[in-house]
Design a protein around this motif. Structure first.
Motif, mmCIF file in Angstrom:
data_model
loop_
_atom_site.group_PDB
_atom_site.id
_atom_site.type_symbol
_atom_site.label_atom_id
_atom_site.label_comp_id
_atom_site.label_asym_id
_atom_site.label_seq_id
_atom_site.Cartn_x
_atom_site.Cartn_y
_atom_site.Cartn_z
ATOM 1 N N VAL A 1 14.100 23.563 11.793
ATOM 2 C CA VAL A 1 13.319 24.072 12.922
ATOM 3 C C VAL A 1 13.536 25.575 13.117
ATOM 4 N N HIS B 1 4.959 20.755 22.066
ATOM 5 C CA HIS B 1 4.544 21.292 20.758
ATOM 6 C C HIS B 1 3.015 21.299 20.629
ATOM 7 N N VAL C 1 -1.545 28.617 19.082
ATOM 8 C CA VAL C 1 -1.552 29.392 17.828
ATOM 9 C C VAL C 1 -2.940 29.415 17.187
ATOM 10 N N PHE D 1 -3.424 14.592 8.946
ATOM 11 C CA PHE D 1 -3.573 15.697 9.897
ATOM 12 C C PHE D 1 -3.933 16.995 9.157
ATOM 13 N N LEU E 1 0.772 24.316 19.602
ATOM 14 C CA LEU E 1 -0.198 24.186 18.509
ATOM 15 C C LEU E 1 -1.571 24.709 18.939
ATOM 16 N N ILE F 1 3.837 23.854 12.698
ATOM 17 C CA ILE F 1 4.142 23.144 13.957
ATOM 18 C C ILE F 1 3.984 21.631 13.763
ATOM 19 N N LEU F 2 2.915 21.237 13.084
ATOM 20 C CA LEU F 2 2.697 19.793 12.867
ATOM 21 C C LEU F 2 3.827 19.179 12.031
ATOM 22 N N TRP G 1 0.699 10.413 7.340
ATOM 23 C CA TRP G 1 0.127 11.003 8.549
ATOM 24 C C TRP G 1 0.019 12.519 8.425
ATOM 25 N N TYR H 1 7.925 21.082 13.862
ATOM 26 C CA TYR H 1 8.192 20.865 15.284
ATOM 27 C C TYR H 1 7.823 19.425 15.680
ATOM 28 N N LEU H 2 6.650 18.976 15.232
ATOM 29 C CA LEU H 2 6.217 17.622 15.627
ATOM 30 C C LEU H 2 6.742 16.548 14.677
ATOM 31 N N GLY H 3 7.419 16.943 13.628
ATOM 32 C CA GLY H 3 8.122 15.993 12.766
ATOM 33 C C GLY H 3 7.254 15.195 11.814
ATOM 34 N N LEU H 4 6.028 15.648 11.547
ATOM 35 C CA LEU H 4 5.167 14.869 10.646
ATOM 36 C C LEU H 4 5.654 14.896 9.195
ATOM 37 N N LYS I 1 0.297 28.487 10.614
ATOM 38 C CA LYS I 1 1.158 28.268 11.795
ATOM 39 C C LYS I 1 0.970 26.851 12.335
ATOM 40 N N ALA I 2 -0.284 26.413 12.391
ATOM 41 C CA ALA I 2 -0.559 25.058 12.896
ATOM 42 C C ALA I 2 0.092 24.008 11.998
ATOM 43 N N ALA J 1 6.655 11.673 8.046
ATOM 44 C CA ALA J 1 5.603 10.662 7.875
ATOM 45 C C ALA J 1 4.529 11.242 6.951
#
Lengths: 186, 81
Positions: B3, A169, A176, B62, A173, B45-46, B58, B49-52, B41-42, B55
């Motif tokens: 997702v 991922h 993108v 970010f 990231l 994903i954070l 966090w 996809y990255l599961g933040l 988009k970022a 949290a």
């Protein structure tokens, strides 16, 4: 005694593994600095950078974006499958994500071959120095990600699938943000 | 956001930014639009996809750093004209 239902705080709240997050943040800082330097140098010659950019193949890069975010989706689904204990499905999803990673590299290879045929290399213009450095470094991470996904698929657990796909991922990231800055900003 | 929803959003945003660049619209506003889509988009994903999203503290951290970074990138892009 810890209550299992107690919400996790601090570093424990981060999903996956702390070391992977340290790696992810380190990589993001490196790519972030590279892209900032690219835009900084672009200020010295906007017309030259725009002319150099016109040699890039936006359609190929656009397709690669779809390929990579789709690969990330498959990897994210693999985490859910691993958490549900569905090993065969986890392996299948990780393999599919890896295949899309290979497709990404193949398209990137076509793009590099096209540039080579035009006589464009790292010294043609500062734009291309950044282009080859940033996309090349990213491609190396794609290769590393494919290897990691392969290792995870060998013996998938919920834990290693989450950690391995986190790296994938990160690759997603970076792309993108890299894609619009290098290919789309006119 | 699931997702799969995140993936659909990412595809739509990617096609949107590519289409925007293809229209030939140039200059500062186009750069701001293209980088705003990349920022979104970022974030997707954070968080997904990255599961933040699991949290929140966090995720906010970010998001704040990414926000400062993207604003800096927008400033540099607009300054180039």
């Amino acid at each position: 005694m810890n209550d299992a239902s107690e919400p996790r705080t601090g570093l424990d709240a981060l999903p996956g593994d702390l070391m992977m997050w340290i790696l992810i943040v380190s990589e993001l800082l490196v790519f972030g600095a590279g892209l900032a330097a690219f835009l900084g140098v672009r200020l010295t010659d906007p017309a030259g950078f725009a002319e150099a950019q016109s040699h890039l193949h936006r359609a190929m890069a656009g397709i690669n974006t779809v390929v990579l975010v789709s690969s990330g989706w498959l990897a994210a689904l693999a985490v859910h499958a691993a958490e549900a204990g569905r090993i065969a499905r986890t392996r299948l999803l990780l393999a599919a994500a890896s295949v899309l990673g290979v497709v990404f590299l193949w398209i990137k290879g076509l793009e590099y071959a096209e540039k080579a045929a035009q006589g464009i290399d790292v010294e043609t213009h500062p734009f291309f120095t950044f282009y080859y450095l940033l996309t090349g470094f990213h491609a190396v991470h794609v290769i590393a990600g494919i290897v990691i996904l392969g290792l995870v698929a060998w013996r998938p657990t919920a834990r290693n699938t989450e950690v391995g796909t986190a790296f994938w991922h990160m690759v997603d990231l970076v792309w993108v943000i890299l894609f619009p800055i290098l290919y789309l900003l006119g | 956001m699931s997702v799969t929803q995140a993936w659909l959003f990412l595809i739509a945003l990617s096609l949107g930014s590519t289409a925007l660049a293809w229209t030939g619209v140039d200059g500062g506003w186009a750069a701001l639009a293209i980088l705003s889509l990349a920022w979104l988009k970022a974030q997707i994903i954070l968080r997904t996809y990255l599961g933040l999203s699991q949290a929140p503290s966090w995720s906010r951290g970010f998001a704040m750093v990414l926000g400062f970074y993207m604003l800096g990138m927008m400033g540099l892009a607009v300054a180039a004209g």
